[in-house]
Write an enzyme that holds these catalytic residues in place. Structure first.
Site, PDB file in Angstrom:
ATOM      1  N   GLU A  27     -22.758  39.940  22.147  1.00 56.89           N
ATOM      2  CA  GLU A  27     -23.911  40.580  21.261  1.00 56.89           C
ATOM      3  C   GLU A  27     -24.805  39.767  21.945  1.00 56.89           C
ATOM      4  O   GLU A  27     -26.398  40.856  21.951  1.00 56.89           O
ATOM      5  CB  GLU A  27     -23.767  39.313  20.026  1.00 56.89           C
ATOM      6  CG  GLU A  27     -22.893  40.507  19.478  1.00 56.89           C
ATOM      7  CD  GLU A  27     -21.339  39.660  19.328  1.00 56.89           C
ATOM      8  OE1 GLU A  27     -20.894  38.532  20.091  1.00 56.89           O
ATOM      9  OE2 GLU A  27     -20.609  40.262  19.627  1.00 56.89           O
TER      10      GLU A  27
ATOM     11  N   GLN B  30     -18.751  22.504  33.769  1.00 56.42           N
ATOM     12  CA  GLN B  30     -20.380  22.828  33.596  1.00 56.42           C
ATOM     13  C   GLN B  30     -20.505  22.419  32.097  1.00 56.42           C
ATOM     14  O   GLN B  30     -19.812  23.125  31.375  1.00 56.42           O
ATOM     15  CB  GLN B  30     -19.669  24.753  33.652  1.00 56.42           C
ATOM     16  CG  GLN B  30     -21.554  25.293  32.728  1.00 56.42           C
ATOM     17  CD  GLN B  30     -21.655  26.669  32.687  1.00 56.42           C
ATOM     18  OE1 GLN B  30     -20.182  27.600  31.916  1.00 56.42           O
ATOM     19  NE2 GLN B  30     -22.049  27.206  32.462  1.00 56.42           N
TER      20      GLN B  30
ATOM     21  N   GLU C  78     -22.957  34.158  37.045  1.00 57.11           N
ATOM     22  CA  GLU C  78     -21.559  34.237  36.110  1.00 57.11           C
ATOM     23  C   GLU C  78     -21.380  35.701  35.766  1.00 57.11           C
ATOM     24  O   GLU C  78     -20.108  35.530  35.141  1.00 57.11           O
ATOM     25  CB  GLU C  78     -22.590  33.052  35.161  1.00 57.11           C
ATOM     26  CG  GLU C  78     -21.532  32.694  34.264  1.00 57.11           C
ATOM     27  CD  GLU C  78     -21.910  31.305  33.003  1.00 57.11           C
ATOM     28  OE1 GLU C  78     -21.201  31.667  32.473  1.00 57.11           O
ATOM     29  OE2 GLU C  78     -23.316  31.529  32.981  1.00 57.11           O
TER      30      GLU C  78
HETATM   31  C1  LIG Z   1     -13.217  30.006  27.566  1.00 59.52           C
HETATM   32  C2  LIG Z   1     -14.518  29.591  27.118  1.00 59.52           C
HETATM   33  C3  LIG Z   1     -14.764  29.103  28.217  1.00 59.52           C
HETATM   34  C4  LIG Z   1     -15.910  28.691  28.609  1.00 59.52           C
HETATM   35  N1  LIG Z   1     -16.667  27.439  29.215  1.00 59.52           N
HETATM   36  C5  LIG Z   1     -17.351  26.737  28.628  1.00 59.52           C
HETATM   37  C6  LIG Z   1     -18.270  25.771  30.015  1.00 59.52           C
HETATM   38  O1  LIG Z   1     -17.292  25.400  31.291  1.00 59.52           O
HETATM   39  N2  LIG Z   1     -19.035  25.411  29.986  1.00 59.52           N
HETATM   40  C7  LIG Z   1     -19.482  25.169  28.998  1.00 59.52           C
HETATM   41  O2  LIG Z   1     -20.860  24.487  28.596  1.00 59.52           O
HETATM   42  N3  LIG Z   1     -19.725  25.964  27.928  1.00 59.52           N
HETATM   43  C8  LIG Z   1     -18.147  26.997  28.082  1.00 59.52           C
HETATM   44  N4  LIG Z   1     -17.777  27.650  26.719  1.00 59.52           N
HETATM   45  C9  LIG Z   1     -18.849  27.918  25.784  1.00 59.52           C
HETATM   46  C10 LIG Z   1     -19.656  29.362  25.610  1.00 59.52           C
HETATM   47  O3  LIG Z   1     -21.002  28.704  27.192  1.00 59.52           O
HETATM   48  C11 LIG Z   1     -20.506  29.385  24.145  1.00 59.52           C
HETATM   49  O4  LIG Z   1     -19.291  29.675  22.988  1.00 59.52           O
HETATM   50  C12 LIG Z   1     -20.916  30.654  23.832  1.00 59.52           C
HETATM   51  O5  LIG Z   1     -22.596  30.215  24.991  1.00 59.52           O
HETATM   52  C13 LIG Z   1     -21.304  30.846  22.976  1.00 59.52           C
HETATM   53  O6  LIG Z   1     -21.449  29.883  21.866  1.00 59.52           O
HETATM   54  P1  LIG Z   1     -20.940  29.396  20.575  1.00 59.52           P
HETATM   55  O7  LIG Z   1     -19.349  29.468  20.885  1.00 59.52           O
HETATM   56  O8  LIG Z   1     -21.359  28.289  20.256  1.00 59.52           O
HETATM   57  O9  LIG Z   1     -21.100  30.644  19.434  1.00 59.52           O
HETATM   58  P2  LIG Z   1     -22.031  30.651  18.462  1.00 59.52           P
HETATM   59  O10 LIG Z   1     -23.832  30.916  19.635  1.00 59.52           O
HETATM   60  O11 LIG Z   1     -22.374  29.912  17.459  1.00 59.52           O
HETATM   61  O12 LIG Z   1     -22.353  32.216  18.373  1.00 59.52           O
HETATM   62  C14 LIG Z   1     -21.196  32.973  16.776  1.00 59.52           C
HETATM   63  C15 LIG Z   1     -20.950  33.989  16.660  1.00 59.52           C
HETATM   64  O13 LIG Z   1     -22.488  34.605  16.567  1.00 59.52           O
HETATM   65  C16 LIG Z   1     -22.691  35.346  17.400  1.00 59.52           C
HETATM   66  N5  LIG Z   1     -24.514  34.999  17.482  1.00 59.52           N
HETATM   67  C17 LIG Z   1     -24.636  33.957  17.902  1.00 59.52           C
HETATM   68  N6  LIG Z   1     -26.675  34.482  17.958  1.00 59.52           N
HETATM   69  C18 LIG Z   1     -26.656  35.748  17.825  1.00 59.52           C
HETATM   70  C19 LIG Z   1     -27.748  35.874  17.972  1.00 59.52           C
HETATM   71  N7  LIG Z   1     -28.887  36.019  18.083  1.00 59.52           N
HETATM   72  N8  LIG Z   1     -27.742  37.353  17.821  1.00 59.52           N
HETATM   73  C20 LIG Z   1     -25.930  37.992  18.090  1.00 59.52           C
HETATM   74  N9  LIG Z   1     -25.442  37.810  17.908  1.00 59.52           N
HETATM   75  C21 LIG Z   1     -24.958  36.147  17.480  1.00 59.52           C
HETATM   76  C22 LIG Z   1     -22.198  35.396  18.824  1.00 59.52           C
HETATM   77  O14 LIG Z   1     -22.436  36.327  20.055  1.00 59.52           O
HETATM   78  C23 LIG Z   1     -20.946  35.209  18.238  1.00 59.52           C
HETATM   79  O15 LIG Z   1     -20.172  35.966  17.950  1.00 59.52           O
HETATM   80  C24 LIG Z   1     -16.834  28.434  26.729  1.00 59.52           C
HETATM   81  C25 LIG Z   1     -16.449  29.607  25.944  1.00 59.52           C
HETATM   82  C26 LIG Z   1     -15.057  29.739  25.896  1.00 59.52           C
HETATM   83  C27 LIG Z   1     -14.470  31.099  25.310  1.00 59.52           C
END
Ligand SMILES: Cc1cc2nc3c(=O)[nH]c(=O)nc-3n(C[C@H](O)[C@H](O)[C@H](O)COP(=O)(O)OP(=O)(O)OC[C@H]3O[C@@H](n4cnc5c(N)ncnc54)[C@H](O)[C@@H]3O)c2cc1C
Lengths: 344, 376
Positions: free
Chosen positions: B360, B124, B242
């Site tokens: 969140e 993905q 999902e």
């Molecule tokens: C095990 C695992 C597998 C994954 N596999 C895939 C994959 O196969 N393909 C893929 O594309 N992605 C994958 N992901 C990525 C996943 O989709 C993202 O980690 C997720 O969307 C969060 O984005 P970020 O990590 O950039 O965190 P951020 O968006 O930077 O968030 C950091 C923190 O801030 C909080 N936050 C952010 N915005 C807000 C808001 N508006 N209100 C309140 N809180 C907020 C979040 O909840 C989080 O606690 C995977 C992640 C994990 C952990």
């Protein structure tokens, strides 16, 4: 497999909801707290009787609706939502079916709304709704006894929910109704199930009040409900609540089927809803701010009823222990002992 | 209310149980390592050969046309049997529903059979270094060229990306359009010239994450799934699967709660009152999740849409999973620090509130769409 209420069940619940919206608004619950309570209660009881609700679980041949526990869940959710200040659950789910099973002459007047019946089977010593009831089902050892409260000098107990009209269980022997453990257990489980369903309705009401309030109330120029901390607080309430509902429904299905799992399933329902009730009260008061911490606003009527029901018909600890037993879990050990001390 | 299975469903369960009991391999290495992944592929191919890989799909793509109920039953039996993690899950559970809904017949015939057979392994490609929760901030772009698209940019956190053969992703095809409108859903073979994949360690140290770099990668027009500029709505149409039911069926947590119960019985000597409570709680919540999904499937079968409800599923299973593993560690006492299924399960459970839309974000969705609280 079809795990949803039938259209008939929804229709009946809808009718009860409609009736209670008119007949039991917050003002009626509030009145039940005060000296004018009795009049409001009498009118309301009569309306419930006219709907046939009081004989809901009585066989049709005996003048009832012949419904099962499964049909009752949506009804008791409505009774909870309105915080009806009367022993509806005690009469409908516990007393009436027992009287019917024993061909008691008291059944007719009870179902007709001429008598009000309460029940206390946990052995707590406190009889809820004593002040507005004519009969009480109480437990004496393995026996269930029917006490006529007419003319009995009651010793009132002041409770947190001031609409409960509670009193000490009077020391009147009453008449034995049954000493059959299976029948006693079933009565107990029906009471616990009805309490669990009411807790769901009560939580819905508290959440609705909190949502309505936080949409309207403005601070910093915006509705407080647009703040993420408030949103997440209330999202948690919905989450908690929504996952309790199917557990309560399953308990009803098992109980109606006479399944051996009914005991554990009712325990699951009452444990989860009682736990949920505590969190819901805390969060909805918080979402309101100071207005939630007053008796002038309606929220407390529902919060206090949910505290009362969480503590009666077996509290969280009791029902969790029943579930633990059903899972075959060994007893807990003292964690202060290290493994090499285990033989002490 | 009817909580019983039909004779046909019971027969389906019996058949699945017998097959799983006879075939489930024991002790495979982690599917998030190269060797482990290969071992898991062998298992996936065995599932496919006996038509258990994609039970709910049409027979012509290798499925059994199983109903949603049968799918739930299969999942229950799958986890009950202690069968391996599904390394093909992101293709089967995330891409496939989108292909069924938006794919052309050619795309369906090309993609689905190979996905079911574990010949094509899909990752993905949504997240980017600058686009996580704010997915619409995607900056990887695909520029129109004659007969196709030229892709430049980077994806990250791609689950098992280093072992996948293909990627489904969102790319910016119209930089002028507003954030959501300029995105297109593209299907990219990872052996296309210009693609570089770098695997790296997740919390447990396994190479389960990958970064994918695109350097003038050219794909044909047929790589577009669901229309140019439609990427956002195509992607969102299946986020429900999902978050909810299909990615995390209740069977998984029922089986885990049962393993926890067995652990408590085995470790009776260290069963404190709080750990005992934790075991009860895990059991209650796993059953609540199961019952919730039974009600949900009833709604789906009778034509009532789930919508934002899937956010409730996601919150519930992810938090249940953490609590369950924390109780296990408590029961293990000093053994909790030993690398093993429970300590690994615990680490993985901590990712539940992050992937598939953080908790969140889900709470905000619940508050705004289910409770009707005002947006900011
Ligand atoms: C095990 C695992 C597998 C994954 N596999 C895939 C994959 O196969 N393909 C893929 O594309 N992605 C994958 N992901 C990525 C996943 O989709 C993202 O980690 C997720 O969307 C969060 O984005 P970020 O990590 O950039 O965190 P951020 O968006 O930077 O968030 C950091 C923190 O801030 C909080 N936050 C952010 N915005 C807000 C808001 N508006 N209100 C309140 N809180 C907020 C979040 O909840 C989080 O606690 C995977 C992640 C994990 C952990």
């Amino acid at each position: 497999m079809r795990f949803a209420p039938t259209p008939d069940q929804l229709e009946l619940a809808g009718a009860v909801r409609e009736l209670l919206t008119d007949a039991c608004p917050p003002e009626v619950v509030r009145t039940a707290w005060g000296p004018e309570g009795d009049k409001a209660r009498t009118t309301l009881w009569r309306q419930l009787a006219d709907l046939g609700l009081l004989g809901a679980m009585v066989p049709e041949d005996d003048g009832g609706l012949g419904l099962t526990e499964v049909d009752l869940v949506p009804l008791f959710v409505e009774v909870g939502r309105a915080a009806v200040p009367l022993p509806v659950a005690e009469t409908v789910a516990v007393l009436a079916p027992l009287l019917a099973a024993h061909g008691s002459p008291e059944l007719g007047p009870l179902v007709a709304g001429d008598l009000v019946g309460t029940a206390e089977l946990a052995g707590s010593g406190i009889l809820p709704w004593a002040g507005c009831s004519d009969r009480a089902l109480v437990r004496s050892g393995a026996e269930l006894r029917l006490v006529d409260l007419t003319g009995v000098d009651l010793e009132p107990v002041t409770t947190v929910d001031g609409s409960r009209a509670a009193a000490r269980i009077p020391s009147v022997a009453g008449a034995s109704l049954t000493a059959d453990p299976a029948e006693t257990e079933r009565a107990w489980l029906r009471g616990a199930l009805a309490a669990a369903a009411q807790l769901v309705g009560l939580a819905h009401r508290q959440l609705d009040l909190a949502v309505a309030h936080t949409r309207e109330r403005k601070q910093f120029g915006v509705p407080v409900g647009s703040q993420q901390a408030v949103k997440h607080l209330l999202a948690n309430v919905l989450l908690d609540l929504r996952f309790c509902v199917p557990v309560v429904q399953r308990a009803a299905v098992s109980l109606a089927a006479g399944a051996p799992e009914a005991r554990a399933h009712v325990a699951a329902a009452k444990a989860m809803t009682s736990d949920m009730a505590g969190r819901t009260a805390r969060s909805t008061i918080q979402a309101h701010g100071a207005i939630g911490y007053t008796v002038e606003y309606d929220l407390h009527l529902y919060v206090k009823r949910s505290w009362a029901l969480a503590a009666s018909w077996g509290n969280v600890a009791h029902h969790r222990a029943v579930v633990a037993d059903s899972l075959g879990l060994p007893p807990a050990v003292d964690p202060s002992a290290l493994p090499w001390e285990a033989t002490r | 209310m009817d909580l019983t299975w039909s004779p046909a469903e019971e027969a389906f369960r019996a058949e699945a149980r017998a097959w799983l009991e006879a075939n489930v391999p024991r002790g495979l290495p982690s599917g998030d390592t190269r060797e482990g992944f290969a071992a898991h592929l062998e298992w996936e191919r065995k599932l496919f050969a006996d038509r258990w890989a994609v039970v709910s799909w049409p027979e012509r793509y290798g499925g059994r046309d199983a109903s949603l109920w049968e799918w739930l039953i299969f999942e229950e039996e799958y986890y009950r049997a202690g069968a391996p993690q599904r390394v093909t899950q992101n293709g089967i559970f995330l891409l496939a529903p989108t292909v069924f809904e938006f794919g052309t017949p050619e795309q369906q015939d090309e993609i689905l059979p190979k996905m079911a057979a574990a010949e094509q392994l899909w990752g993905q490609g949504w997240s980017e270094p600058g686009a996580g929760s704010d997915l619409a901030a995607i900056s990887s772009r695909a520029d129109k060229i004659d007969g196709g698209w030229r892709i430049n940019g980077q994806k990250t956190w791609t689950t098992r990306g280093a072992f996948c053969t293909h990627l489904f992703g969102l790319f910016r095809t119209d930089p002028e359009a507003s954030r959501h409108a300029g995105l297109t859903y593209l299907l990219v073979p990872l052996d296309t010239p210009g693609v570089t994949v770098r695997g790296f360690g997740r919390l447990d140290g396994d190479e389960g994450f990958a970064e994918v770099f695109f350097d003038d990668v050219v794909v044909p027009d047929s790589a577009v799934l669901g229309g140019v500029g439609q990427g956002w709505s195509v992607a969102m149409a299946t986020t429900g699967s999902e978050r909810g039911l299909t990615l995390r069926s209740p069977g998984r947590f029922l089986a885990a709660a049962e393993r926890l119960r067995a652990l408590a019985v085995e470790r009776a000597g260290s069963l404190s009152a709080s750990a005992r409570d934790g075991v009860v709680d895990a059991h209650l919540r796993a059953e609540a999740y199961q019952l919730f999904t039974l009600a949900q499937v009833t709604d789906l079968v009778e034509g009532r849409k789930a919508g934002a409800e899937s956010s409730l599923n996601k919150l519930y299973w992810s938090e249940l999973d953490i609590a369950l593993h924390e109780t296990a560690l408590q029961l293990l006492g000093p053994d909790a620090e030993v690398d093993g299924p429970w300590s690994r399960g615990h680490m993985f459970s901590l990712s539940g509130p992050i992937y598939a839309g953080t908790n969140e974000i889900q709470r905000s969705i619940v508050a705004e769409r289910l409770l009707g609280l005002p947006r900011k």
